[in-house]
Design a protein around this motif. Structure first.
Motif, short mmCIF file in Angstrom:
data_model
loop_
_atom_site.label_atom_id
_atom_site.label_comp_id
_atom_site.label_asym_id
_atom_site.label_seq_id
_atom_site.Cartn_x
_atom_site.Cartn_y
_atom_site.Cartn_z
N GLY A 36 0.79 -1.23 0.00
CA GLY A 36 0.00 0.00 0.00
C GLY A 36 0.81 1.27 0.00
N LEU A 37 2.12 1.16 0.23
CA LEU A 37 2.95 2.36 0.20
C LEU A 37 3.44 2.61 -1.22
CD1 LEU A 37 5.13 2.03 3.43
CD2 LEU A 37 3.03 3.34 3.08
N ALA A 38 3.50 3.88 -1.60
CA ALA A 38 3.95 4.26 -2.94
C ALA A 38 5.14 5.20 -2.82
CB ALA A 38 2.81 4.92 -3.71
N PRO A 39 6.35 4.65 -2.63
CA PRO A 39 7.53 5.50 -2.49
C PRO A 39 7.75 6.36 -3.72
CG PRO A 39 8.06 3.20 -1.99
CD PRO A 39 6.68 3.22 -2.57
N ILE A 40 8.25 7.57 -3.49
CA ILE A 40 8.62 8.40 -4.63
C ILE A 40 10.07 8.13 -5.03
CG2 ILE A 40 6.91 10.18 -4.13
CD1 ILE A 40 9.28 11.96 -3.23
N ALA A 41 10.83 7.49 -4.14
CA ALA A 41 12.21 7.11 -4.46
C ALA A 41 12.65 5.99 -3.52
CB ALA A 41 13.15 8.29 -4.32
N THR A 42 13.50 5.12 -4.05
CA THR A 42 14.11 4.07 -3.24
C THR A 42 15.57 3.95 -3.61
OG1 THR A 42 13.61 2.31 -4.81
CG2 THR A 42 11.96 2.72 -3.11
N PHE A 43 16.35 3.46 -2.67
CA PHE A 43 17.77 3.20 -2.94
C PHE A 43 18.21 2.05 -2.05
CE2 PHE A 43 22.28 3.68 -3.18
CZ PHE A 43 22.50 4.17 -4.46
N ARG A 44 18.80 1.05 -2.67
CA ARG A 44 19.27 -0.11 -1.93
C ARG A 44 20.65 0.20 -1.35
NH1 ARG A 44 18.25 -3.90 -5.49
NH2 ARG A 44 16.25 -4.31 -4.57
N GLU A 45 20.77 0.10 -0.03
CA GLU A 45 22.04 0.31 0.67
C GLU A 45 22.39 -0.97 1.42
OE1 GLU A 45 22.53 4.65 2.08
OE2 GLU A 45 20.47 4.08 2.63
N ALA A 46 23.62 -1.07 1.89
CA ALA A 46 24.05 -2.26 2.64
C ALA A 46 23.17 -2.49 3.87
CB ALA A 46 25.51 -2.11 3.05
N GLU A 47 22.68 -1.40 4.46
CA GLU A 47 21.87 -1.52 5.68
C GLU A 47 20.41 -1.84 5.42
OE1 GLU A 47 25.32 1.23 6.20
OE2 GLU A 47 23.72 1.07 4.75
N GLY A 48 19.98 -1.75 4.16
CA GLY A 48 18.58 -2.02 3.82
C GLY A 48 18.11 -1.08 2.74
N LEU A 49 16.82 -1.06 2.51
CA LEU A 49 16.22 -0.24 1.47
C LEU A 49 15.84 1.12 2.05
CD1 LEU A 49 15.31 -0.40 -1.53
CD2 LEU A 49 13.04 -1.00 -0.65
N SER A 50 16.42 2.18 1.52
CA SER A 50 16.02 3.54 1.90
C SER A 50 14.85 3.94 1.01
CB SER A 50 17.18 4.53 1.70
OG SER A 50 18.17 4.31 2.65
N VAL A 51 13.85 4.56 1.62
CA VAL A 51 12.62 4.89 0.92
C VAL A 51 12.23 6.33 1.27
CG1 VAL A 51 10.16 4.31 0.75
CG2 VAL A 51 11.85 2.49 0.97
N ILE A 52 11.79 7.07 0.26
CA ILE A 52 11.23 8.40 0.50
C ILE A 52 9.74 8.30 0.22
CG2 ILE A 52 11.29 10.85 -0.09
CD1 ILE A 52 14.16 10.35 -1.19
N LEU A 53 8.96 8.71 1.23
CA LEU A 53 7.50 8.60 1.19
C LEU A 53 6.85 9.93 1.54
CD1 LEU A 53 6.92 5.49 3.50
CD2 LEU A 53 6.58 5.54 1.03
N ALA A 54 5.60 10.06 1.15
CA ALA A 54 4.79 11.16 1.66
C ALA A 54 4.58 10.91 3.15
CB ALA A 54 3.45 11.22 0.93
N LEU A 55 4.65 11.95 3.95
CA LEU A 55 4.50 11.84 5.40
C LEU A 55 3.20 11.13 5.78
CD1 LEU A 55 5.20 12.50 8.36
CD2 LEU A 55 4.15 14.76 7.99
N ALA A 61 0.82 3.97 7.71
CA ALA A 61 1.39 2.62 7.78
C ALA A 61 2.08 2.36 9.11
CB ALA A 61 2.38 2.41 6.64
N GLY A 62 2.27 3.41 9.91
CA GLY A 62 2.93 3.24 11.20
C GLY A 62 4.40 2.89 11.09
N VAL A 63 5.06 3.34 10.03
CA VAL A 63 6.48 3.05 9.88
C VAL A 63 7.31 4.20 10.44
CG1 VAL A 63 6.13 1.54 7.89
CG2 VAL A 63 6.60 3.95 7.52
N PRO A 64 8.45 3.89 11.07
CA PRO A 64 9.31 4.96 11.58
C PRO A 64 9.88 5.77 10.42
CG PRO A 64 10.09 2.78 12.29
CD PRO A 64 8.96 2.57 11.34
N TYR A 65 10.06 7.05 10.67
CA TYR A 65 10.60 7.93 9.63
C TYR A 65 11.42 9.04 10.26
CZ TYR A 65 6.63 10.82 11.05
OH TYR A 65 5.73 11.56 11.78
#
Length: 144
Positions: A36-55, A61-65
């Motif tokens: 259900g989330l529609a990121p406007i950008a993603t980038f795969r890093e060693a630590e995981g997937l970085s995601v830019i979302l609308a606030l 979704a209750g995800v930390p940001y």
């Protein structure tokens, strides 16, 4: 279509636009973005997937940001191998004490700045476009 490389033209014609909304940065160590989330950008890093979302999406979704930001798009089609464009605009913002997280996409460059400083950042960038000679010392485009 080839993007612009000339720094003077990039600065003169960048036409910064503040996009509606507030955006945040999230990370997903397992690289699974909740349905259900529609990121406007993603980038795969060693630590995981970085995601830019609308606030509002992150909150629903209750995800930390982190980093509630405004999004400024520099609407000129900049070449991916243009030299100095992001350095010049980020120097202007840095001189004003405005943090900037840049994302260079295929057609345009996008700047994420603190939401409460977004209008000031937009005004500063518009002033640079109107008078690129007003860049901070050391950021002047080369003479052609």
């Amino acid at each position: 279509m080839t993007g612009e490389r000339d720094l003077r033209k990039l600065l003169r014609h960048m036409t910064p636009q503040l996009q509606p909304g507030t955006f945040v940065f999230c990370t997903f160590p397992d690289e699974n973005v909740p349905a259900g989330l529609a990121p406007i950008a993603t980038f795969r890093e060693a630590e995981g997937l970085s995601v830019i979302l609308a606030l509002d999406e992150a909150q629903r979704a209750g995800v930390p940001y982190q980093f509630e930001s405004g999004l400024i798009t520099l609407t000129i089609h900049s070449s991916l191998d243009a030299v100095g464009f992001l350095a010049a605009v980020s120097a202007v913002l840095a001189e004003a004490g405005i943090p900037c997280n840049a994302v260079a996409a295929f057609h345009h460059d996008h700047l994420f700045v603190p939401q409460e400083k977004a209008q000031r950042a937009l005004d500063l960038l518009a002033a640079v476009a109107a008078a690129p000679a007003q860049l901070p010392a050391g950021q002047q485009p080369p003479s052609n």
